[in-house]
Design an enzyme around this catalytic site. Sequence first.
Site, short mmCIF file in Angstrom:
data_model
loop_
_atom_site.label_atom_id
_atom_site.label_comp_id
_atom_site.label_asym_id
_atom_site.label_seq_id
_atom_site.Cartn_x
_atom_site.Cartn_y
_atom_site.Cartn_z
N HIS A 147 0.85 -1.19 0.00
CA HIS A 147 0.00 0.00 0.00
C HIS A 147 0.89 1.25 0.00
CE1 HIS A 147 -2.88 3.04 1.24
NE2 HIS A 147 -3.83 2.20 0.87
N GLU A 191 -3.98 1.96 -7.66
CA GLU A 191 -4.39 2.96 -6.67
C GLU A 191 -3.48 4.18 -6.79
OE1 GLU A 191 -6.44 2.32 -2.59
OE2 GLU A 191 -4.30 2.14 -2.27
P1 PGA Z 1 -9.62 5.94 0.37
O1 PGA Z 1 -8.45 4.93 0.71
O2 PGA Z 1 -10.77 5.14 -0.13
O3 PGA Z 1 -9.92 6.65 1.67
O4 PGA Z 1 -9.10 6.88 -0.66
C1 PGA Z 1 -8.15 3.87 -0.14
C2 PGA Z 1 -6.88 3.22 0.29
O5 PGA Z 1 -5.95 3.92 0.70
O6 PGA Z 1 -6.76 1.98 0.24
#
Ligand code: PGA
Length: 251
Positions: A86, A168
């Site tokens: 992450h 992401e």
């Molecule tokens: P968020 O976080 O939905 O608050 O943007 C997603 C993540 O960091 O996995």
Amino acid sequence: MTKILIANWKMNPQTEKAAIVLAKACDAEGVILCPPFPFLKAVKQAIKKATLGAQDLCFENGGPFTGEVSALQLKSVGVEYVIIGHSERRAHLGETDELVARKVAAALEAGITPVVCVGETRDERDKGQTREVIDRQTRMAFSLIPAGGGQARGGNKQETFNVILTYEPVWAISTNKGAEGATPESAQDMINYMQGIVRGLPVVPAFIYGGSVNPENLESFLQCSEVHGGLVGGASLKPAEFKKMIIINSK
Ligand code: PGA
């Protein structure tokens, strides 16, 4: 079709009692709940339909690694998925591509499905480095999987491994403006690119999108054929919002 909704609770909530309440409220098919380590067992006991995930694991299987948690320990309390790489761990805890690769290998060896996160920062995007970053992070994450599969802990020889790959973009996390730039089209475009990167590897990938996914934008992401679900942070801590997302996902 029900797609995958992964609830990344991050370092929330602060008590086991609150974790149990949240887990019960968000218990549904297709949902993977990823609570902090201390609440894994209680959440496992609280859910009937959802699946249990963790937010991290150690690259080693045991031994002198103070504070770390092994894949086998996670497996022993019912964890089936683990988030790896992450951006918050990469940014705040020094997680490198090499470490991510070792963690992916440890998860696969234990029979836990890795949820690998890749994504460019705002700066990298502005410099036109998005594809280069995604390419490097994705390739590196799977660089320690033995070609042709491997021996899963517990016995059987596996030719391929199920993995979840999350696009992401770092700049789209926690903005509550998921549509600001990370549109379903751009997510799909990047996922198409990632499909090419993992082609030929001994993995069976599902691709999901993460970054300010909420009840307003979820449907548009899920409508993309190549987007198999969402990684949800902030909205997964609000039962009313997450329940709306479960309903959208079940349509
Ligand atoms: P968020 O976080 O939905 O608050 O943007 C997603 C993540 O960091 O996995």
